[in-house]
Design a protein around this motif. Sequence first.
Motif, PDB file in Angstrom:
ATOM      1  N   MET A 133      43.354  54.920  -3.702  1.00 45.10           N
ATOM      2  CA  MET A 133      44.660  55.534  -3.477  1.00 45.10           C
ATOM      3  C   MET A 133      44.802  55.955  -2.014  1.00 45.10           C
ATOM      4  SD  MET A 133      45.512  55.566  -6.783  1.00 45.10           S
ATOM      5  CE  MET A 133      46.828  56.743  -7.047  1.00 45.10           C
ATOM      6  N   ASN A 134      46.055  56.282  -1.657  1.00 50.41           N
ATOM      7  CA  ASN A 134      46.373  56.856  -0.338  1.00 50.41           C
ATOM      8  C   ASN A 134      45.921  55.952   0.810  1.00 50.41           C
ATOM      9  OD1 ASN A 134      47.420  59.252  -1.593  1.00 50.41           O
ATOM     10  ND2 ASN A 134      45.301  59.943  -1.849  1.00 50.41           N
ATOM     11  N   LEU A 135      46.093  54.663   0.636  1.00 48.18           N
ATOM     12  CA  LEU A 135      45.751  53.715   1.685  1.00 48.18           C
ATOM     13  C   LEU A 135      46.919  53.551   2.652  1.00 48.18           C
ATOM     14  CD1 LEU A 135      44.071  50.996  -0.579  1.00 48.18           C
ATOM     15  CD2 LEU A 135      42.957  52.866   0.653  1.00 48.18           C
ATOM     16  N   THR A 136      46.670  52.922   3.780  1.00 47.30           N
ATOM     17  CA  THR A 136      47.689  52.693   4.791  1.00 47.30           C
ATOM     18  C   THR A 136      48.344  51.332   4.551  1.00 47.30           C
ATOM     19  OG1 THR A 136      46.407  53.968   6.388  1.00 47.30           O
ATOM     20  CG2 THR A 136      48.142  52.535   7.262  1.00 47.30           C
ATOM     21  N   PRO A 137      49.684  51.249   4.561  1.00 43.56           N
ATOM     22  CA  PRO A 137      50.351  49.962   4.312  1.00 43.56           C
ATOM     23  C   PRO A 137      49.957  48.892   5.331  1.00 43.56           C
ATOM     24  CG  PRO A 137      51.906  51.772   4.128  1.00 43.56           C
ATOM     25  CD  PRO A 137      50.645  52.352   4.686  1.00 43.56           C
ATOM     26  N   ASP A 138      49.977  47.644   4.856  1.00 47.24           N
ATOM     27  CA  ASP A 138      49.763  46.466   5.699  1.00 47.24           C
ATOM     28  C   ASP A 138      48.502  46.599   6.552  1.00 47.24           C
ATOM     29  OD1 ASP A 138      50.363  43.939   6.532  1.00 47.24           O
ATOM     30  OD2 ASP A 138      51.784  44.562   8.086  1.00 47.24           O
ATOM     31  N   THR A 139      47.421  46.985   5.891  1.00 46.09           N
ATOM     32  CA  THR A 139      46.161  47.241   6.594  1.00 46.09           C
ATOM     33  C   THR A 139      45.024  46.512   5.891  1.00 46.09           C
ATOM     34  OG1 THR A 139      46.928  49.415   7.316  1.00 46.09           O
ATOM     35  CG2 THR A 139      44.551  49.036   7.347  1.00 46.09           C
ATOM     36  N   ARG A 140      44.140  45.951   6.679  1.00 45.94           N
ATOM     37  CA  ARG A 140      42.963  45.284   6.119  1.00 45.94           C
ATOM     38  C   ARG A 140      41.841  46.303   5.954  1.00 45.94           C
ATOM     39  NH1 ARG A 140      41.098  39.540   8.202  1.00 45.94           N
ATOM     40  NH2 ARG A 140      42.960  39.136   6.970  1.00 45.94           N
TER      41      ARG A 140
END
Length: 547
Positions: free
Chosen positions: A107-114
């Motif tokens: 959860m709480n990841l950054t959009p458009d990020t690898r």
Amino acid sequence: MNRPLKFYDPEQRPWPNSPLEQTSIIGHTTPTTVRLWFRVGEPGEYWLVVSTRPIPTQGIPLLILGDRREYQLRLTTPTHTVEFFPDIVLPLSLTLETDLTGVMELMNLTPDTRYYYALFDPNRDSPWELGHDELLCFQTFPEHPKTINFGIYSCHMPYEGRQLASMEMWDQFEQELSKVNARFVLATGDQVYVDGNSDLSIWEWLRKVKSQNPTREDMISWYRDIFRGYWGIPQVQRIYRRFPTYMIWDDHEILDGWGSYTPDELAGLLDTSWQLRNKSQQLHFAEEMFEAARRVYWEYEHCHNPETDFVNKQFDYGFDCGRCGFYVLDMRGNRNYNRPHHRTLGLEQWSRFQKWMACQYESDAQALFIVSPVPVVHLSSFVINKIDLTLFGYQDDQRDHWEHHSNWDERNNLLKLVFELSQETQRPVIFISGDVHIGAAFKLSHPDFPGAKVFQVTSSGIAYAHLKALERRILEMLVKEEGDLGDRPGNIPYHFENLAICRYNNFGILRVTEKEAEGMEVCFDLFGGQRDENGWLTLFKTTINLE
């Protein structure tokens, strides 16, 4: 002593490939979340390490919890020590109870990020399990993508006797997905075949050992063995590790034609010539097999989809990606030909789908996709309803189709919902299907809804090895250029136009692009693999604009 009736016998039933031991699958993904599925080689208390930077794995790992509650990963080799601060560290216990499988939702990841990830068990002499031999990563979705490309496939049955066939199609699928920067893959049914090969059929095995009263746990072990075999192929694992993959089952994850038999027919499948029929016992075995299939389907396929109510046997689900809405129908878990109505989807699933459709009138989705594992349009009504194939054992295949007269009312309710929404909102609605061993595209229409834009695309099967050239040609001939769906007297039938057909092994890619003005452009690329006289595979592409 009552020993487990194990299906897999390395002497009598060898797989041509090594069975699956450890791998990962990228599941349901959004701009800020992802589900990761794992299968490991042995039970253990594992740690999942996730970072926006590649994770060092050379050395013995040690996790150190700092004063600020952040983890430090320290790796020690005979010559040096490396310190690394991951973004996420989570514990994961994997046991034999779920066949060493499990899923983690981040959860709480950054959009458009690898993000990169690795898995290890600190209690082993060789701690690293995944992410050390091969760099593993996933990409969260952008919040507002202008283009959404995704792949579709079904019917993974690559075994010709005890040999593998059509593996190049999986290689080509991966290449084409990479070319278009595909966001995800839709696996629309038959990711394994529990009964597709006489050497590897657990239902043939049940016929042989039923006198020993196999338990549900025995049956669960058989279904798990099938998944480990079919998913042990490296080309399959590469797709699952590289692209988020959404799955739904069809009959071959359970039994060919499941839900389309009468009780007598179902019991008859387990008859043996030297035994008198015991109908109640045969049906008991069949129901126990279904419960085993449902358990293992959840373990291997469904648990990395969007979460649903497993206790209440829900496997249908919806999700969004950008300005596209998706609903995946379960056409097996609730199917019962012997019910008077709602034979295919069941009443509860139908109610959920109705609510989802009602919400789409107010949603910002500009294109809708509905996964119907069995196509709405395929063979003509004459073939499905007028020719009795009971003597050949194909009655279940006929009843499986939406075109069978027993499914007309339910199908009409489905199509009416879809056509009404498309007519009123002017949005395209595309059915996505598999199952039928050819690829195709159709446009559907109805005089009551002249402005509706409704299509069906079909991809089947990516690696289906059994269908011969003549059988493929017959299937192609039985799909008409255009015509009306079968219906009851007095009803105005739905009309279809055949836009494309492919009788070879195939997969598909849908490309959805937001237009400068309002609306979406949807293109369907249907890739077929044809072999020449020397056995070399040639891939050809047909592109259809769905507008």
